[in-house]
Design an enzyme around this catalytic site. Structure first.
Site, PDB file in Angstrom:
ATOM      1  N   MET A  13       0.751  -1.214   0.067  1.00  0.00           N
ATOM      2  CA  MET A  13       0.130   0.078   0.163  1.00  0.00           C
ATOM      3  C   MET A  13       0.725   1.308  -0.133  1.00  0.00           C
ATOM      4  O   MET A  13       0.698   2.289  -0.539  1.00  0.00           O
ATOM      5  CB  MET A  13      -0.901  -0.116   1.227  1.00  0.00           C
ATOM      6  CG  MET A  13      -2.073  -0.917   1.224  1.00  0.00           C
ATOM      7  SD  MET A  13      -2.800  -1.391  -0.301  1.00  0.00           S
ATOM      8  CE  MET A  13      -3.931   0.077  -0.194  1.00  0.00           C
ATOM      9  N   ASP A  34       9.598  -6.288  -4.849  1.00  0.00           N
ATOM     10  CA  ASP A  34       8.871  -6.923  -3.761  1.00  0.00           C
ATOM     11  C   ASP A  34       8.981  -8.401  -3.888  1.00  0.00           C
ATOM     12  O   ASP A  34       9.676  -8.945  -4.898  1.00  0.00           O
ATOM     13  CB  ASP A  34       7.317  -6.542  -3.921  1.00  0.00           C
ATOM     14  CG  ASP A  34       6.377  -6.939  -2.742  1.00  0.00           C
ATOM     15  OD1 ASP A  34       6.102  -5.973  -2.008  1.00  0.00           O
ATOM     16  OD2 ASP A  34       6.300  -8.045  -2.288  1.00  0.00           O
ATOM     17  N   ASN A  96       9.218  -8.653  11.140  1.00  0.00           N
ATOM     18  CA  ASN A  96      10.119  -7.611  10.335  1.00  0.00           C
ATOM     19  C   ASN A  96      11.460  -7.551  10.348  1.00  0.00           C
ATOM     20  O   ASN A  96      11.937  -7.156   9.511  1.00  0.00           O
ATOM     21  CB  ASN A  96       9.278  -6.258  10.456  1.00  0.00           C
ATOM     22  CG  ASN A  96       7.617  -6.253   9.788  1.00  0.00           C
ATOM     23  OD1 ASN A  96       7.268  -7.033   8.959  1.00  0.00           O
ATOM     24  ND2 ASN A  96       7.111  -5.282  10.144  1.00  0.00           N
ATOM     25  N   THR A 120       9.223   0.626   7.607  1.00  0.00           N
ATOM     26  CA  THR A 120       8.611  -0.470   8.328  1.00  0.00           C
ATOM     27  C   THR A 120       8.502  -0.541   9.787  1.00  0.00           C
ATOM     28  O   THR A 120       9.614   0.000  10.639  1.00  0.00           O
ATOM     29  CB  THR A 120       9.626  -1.654   7.844  1.00  0.00           C
ATOM     30  OG1 THR A 120       9.412  -1.950   6.555  1.00  0.00           O
ATOM     31  CG2 THR A 120       9.063  -3.054   8.463  1.00  0.00           C
ATOM     32  N   HIS A 176       8.463   6.222  17.524  1.00  0.00           N
ATOM     33  CA  HIS A 176       7.150   5.987  16.914  1.00  0.00           C
ATOM     34  C   HIS A 176       6.010   5.151  17.658  1.00  0.00           C
ATOM     35  O   HIS A 176       5.848   4.086  17.257  1.00  0.00           O
ATOM     36  CB  HIS A 176       7.253   5.725  15.540  1.00  0.00           C
ATOM     37  CG  HIS A 176       6.291   5.621  14.583  1.00  0.00           C
ATOM     38  ND1 HIS A 176       5.224   6.657  14.698  1.00  0.00           N
ATOM     39  CD2 HIS A 176       5.615   4.693  14.052  1.00  0.00           C
ATOM     40  CE1 HIS A 176       4.095   6.283  13.802  1.00  0.00           C
ATOM     41  NE2 HIS A 176       4.461   5.074  13.237  1.00  0.00           N
TER      42      HIS A 176
HETATM   43  P1  A3D Z   1       1.855  -3.648   2.827  1.00  0.00           P
HETATM   44  O1  A3D Z   1       0.553  -3.080   2.011  1.00  0.00           O
HETATM   45  O2  A3D Z   1       1.390  -5.242   3.673  1.00  0.00           O
HETATM   46  O3  A3D Z   1       2.905  -3.960   1.966  1.00  0.00           O
HETATM   47  C1  A3D Z   1       4.112  -4.347   2.495  1.00  0.00           C
HETATM   48  C2  A3D Z   1       4.836  -5.196   1.330  1.00  0.00           C
HETATM   49  O4  A3D Z   1       5.887  -5.850   1.815  1.00  0.00           O
HETATM   50  C3  A3D Z   1       4.006  -6.324   0.670  1.00  0.00           C
HETATM   51  O5  A3D Z   1       3.758  -6.083  -0.710  1.00  0.00           O
HETATM   52  C4  A3D Z   1       4.874  -7.362   1.013  1.00  0.00           C
HETATM   53  O6  A3D Z   1       4.772  -8.379  -0.123  1.00  0.00           O
HETATM   54  C5  A3D Z   1       6.159  -7.024   0.977  1.00  0.00           C
HETATM   55  N1  A3D Z   1       7.095  -7.615   1.812  1.00  0.00           N
HETATM   56  C6  A3D Z   1       7.146  -8.549   2.574  1.00  0.00           C
HETATM   57  N2  A3D Z   1       8.325  -9.230   3.007  1.00  0.00           N
HETATM   58  C7  A3D Z   1       9.110  -8.781   1.802  1.00  0.00           C
HETATM   59  C8  A3D Z   1      10.484  -8.823   1.773  1.00  0.00           C
HETATM   60  N3  A3D Z   1      11.164  -9.867   2.325  1.00  0.00           N
HETATM   61  N4  A3D Z   1      11.085  -8.319   0.820  1.00  0.00           N
HETATM   62  C9  A3D Z   1      10.386  -7.380  -0.051  1.00  0.00           C
HETATM   63  N5  A3D Z   1       9.126  -7.048   0.237  1.00  0.00           N
HETATM   64  C10 A3D Z   1       8.551  -7.626   1.182  1.00  0.00           C
HETATM   65  O7  A3D Z   1       2.334  -2.841   4.279  1.00  0.00           O
HETATM   66  P2  A3D Z   1       2.110  -1.214   4.184  1.00  0.00           P
HETATM   67  O8  A3D Z   1       2.671  -0.866   2.654  1.00  0.00           O
HETATM   68  O9  A3D Z   1       0.822  -0.638   4.352  1.00  0.00           O
HETATM   69  O10 A3D Z   1       3.161  -0.958   5.093  1.00  0.00           O
HETATM   70  C11 A3D Z   1       4.240  -1.209   5.393  1.00  0.00           C
HETATM   71  C12 A3D Z   1       5.199  -1.117   6.456  1.00  0.00           C
HETATM   72  O11 A3D Z   1       5.044   0.214   6.958  1.00  0.00           O
HETATM   73  C13 A3D Z   1       4.516  -1.897   7.739  1.00  0.00           C
HETATM   74  O12 A3D Z   1       5.449  -2.410   8.737  1.00  0.00           O
HETATM   75  C14 A3D Z   1       3.569  -0.625   8.374  1.00  0.00           C
HETATM   76  O13 A3D Z   1       3.432  -1.233   9.598  1.00  0.00           O
HETATM   77  C15 A3D Z   1       4.646   0.314   8.279  1.00  0.00           C
HETATM   78  N6  A3D Z   1       4.195   1.699   8.563  1.00  0.00           N
HETATM   79  C16 A3D Z   1       4.691   2.610   9.110  1.00  0.00           C
HETATM   80  C17 A3D Z   1       4.615   3.776   9.539  1.00  0.00           C
HETATM   81  C18 A3D Z   1       5.327   4.896  10.125  1.00  0.00           C
HETATM   82  O14 A3D Z   1       4.916   5.718  10.425  1.00  0.00           O
HETATM   83  C19 A3D Z   1       6.681   4.371  10.822  1.00  0.00           C
HETATM   84  C20 A3D Z   1       3.221   4.232   9.030  1.00  0.00           C
HETATM   85  C21 A3D Z   1       2.342   3.347   8.347  1.00  0.00           C
HETATM   86  C22 A3D Z   1       2.857   2.106   8.121  1.00  0.00           C
END
Ligand code: A3D
Length: 320
Positions: A13, A34, A96, A120, A176
């Site tokens: 996302m 990815d 993670n 992450t 955070h």
């Molecule tokens: P999501 O839409 O699940 O995307 C994560 C992607 O990572 C997916 O497409 C997975 O296939 C991919 N992935 C998993 N393992 C691996 C790997 N080993 N190598 C490469 N890609 C991989 O999640 P998102 O985009 O919504 O969120 C991503 C991260 O950001 C999460 O850990 C959230 O908790 C974090 N996040 C942090 C904040 C901060 O303010 C710090 C805010 C919102 C989300």
């Protein structure tokens, strides 16, 4: 001059949203990476087709092999799993951390000169681990959280007062987590510190306290609404602001998770503080004055981060 290369490691996302914004802003060529086959390729093609509509000349490509990120100028890391309702950010640590190891090694091999922004969660521990695994200079590996948390704080203040978001400067420091530290005395509306805004009747102290509480729980509020994941528009915008400050050497002062080496009386960990972001990465840390109450809140938040780093070292002894 060649266009900048932006590698997005994780194409979920936030990764997809980052690609869209980077293309629209013509910040550089984008590689989406990815482990899911097809996802980065599909998103890259979809946005590439959109470039013909919004009229920006950037190349987008999707990949499942780290060689595709070779010589990236910026890497933004969102690989891993996000929260679901009922989960804390800390619940994500075990899974993670393994992802950070793979990502850190990929960056070390293919993009050792990049400026790396980690998103992450749990953020402060993951950016620390990513830096350890990648071996890049500390100034070149930072975490995104403060821009988002401060943005939420500023938005809630704008919503309450009707003042333009452009004239509100809000700051949150610390880790955070839900014990982050919104810096009420240093946050301003039109240059007026928030305690003075209370005195001038913009809002009551109770209303300000409620905004601080809502800011701390801002991530959870979105998780509860979305049910299947966490926030992604505002996190992506926040990381783009950081990437842009690096690529254009803007030297913006942004709250980021940076490595502390004596600043704020701390050493050897990442935590959110204001930093100048320019062509050399986190070029300078700005130290806010803190009163006893703020010091105590900051110390509590730092304690949580230290606990998470200790957990990382237990799970992966190579980090100890
Ligand atoms: P999501 O839409 O699940 O995307 C994560 C992607 O990572 C997916 O497409 C997975 O296939 C991919 N992935 C998993 N393992 C691996 C790997 N080993 N190598 C490469 N890609 C991989 O999640 P998102 O985009 O919504 O969120 C991503 C991260 O950001 C999460 O850990 C959230 O908790 C974090 N996040 C942090 C904040 C901060 O303010 C710090 C805010 C919102 C989300």
């Amino acid at each position: 001059m060649a266009r900048a290369k932006i590698a997005l490691i994780g194409s979920g996302m936030i990764g997809g949203t980052l690609a869209h914004i980077a293309a629209r802003e013509e910040l550089g060529d984008v590689v989406l990476f990815d482990i899911m086959e097809g996802t980065p390729q599909g998103k890259a093609l979809d946005i590439a087709e959109a470039t013909a509509v919004f009229g920006k000349d950037v190349a987008l490509k999707g990949a499942n092999d780290y060689s595709a990120i070779a010589d990236a100028d910026v890497c933004i890391v969102t690989a891993g799993v996000p929260r679901k309702p009922g989960m804390s950010r800390d619940d994500l640590l075990g899974i993670n951390l393994k992802v950070m190891k793979a990502v850190g090694e990929g960056i070390k091999q293919y993009a050792p000169n990049a400026f790396v922004i980690c998103i992450t969660n749990p953020l402060d521990a993951m950016v620390w681990a990513l830096r350890e695994f990648s071996g890049l200079p500390h100034k070149k590996v930072i975490g995104m959280a403060g821009v988002l948390d401060s943005g939420r704080f500023a938005y809630f203040l704008a919503e309450k007062t009707g003042v333009s978001v452009e004239d509100i400067h809000a700051w949150t420091l610390g880790g955070h987590g839900d014990d982050m530290v919104p810096m009420v005395r240093h946050s301003t509306i039109g240059g007026l510190p928030l305690p003075e805004c209370v005195a001038q009747g913009f809002f009551t102290q109770e209303e300000l306290d409620a905004i601080v509480k809502r800011t701390r729980g801002g991530g959870g509020e979105i998780v509860a609404l979305l049910k299947t994941g966490s926030a992604f528009y505002a996190p992506a915008e926040s990381a783009i602001a950081m990437a842009k400050s690096y690529l254009l050497d803007k030297k913006r002062v942004l709250p980021c998770a940076v490595y502390l080496n004596g600043e704020y009386g701390l050493r050897g960990l990442y935590v959110g503080v204001p930093a100048v972001i320019g062509k050399d990465g986190a070029e300078r840390i700005i130290e806010f004055s803190t009163n006893d109450e703020e010091k105590a809140m900051f110390a509590k938040s730092v304690e949580s981060v230290q606990g998470l780093i200790a957990a990382c070292k237990t799970i992966d002894p190579s980090l100890a």
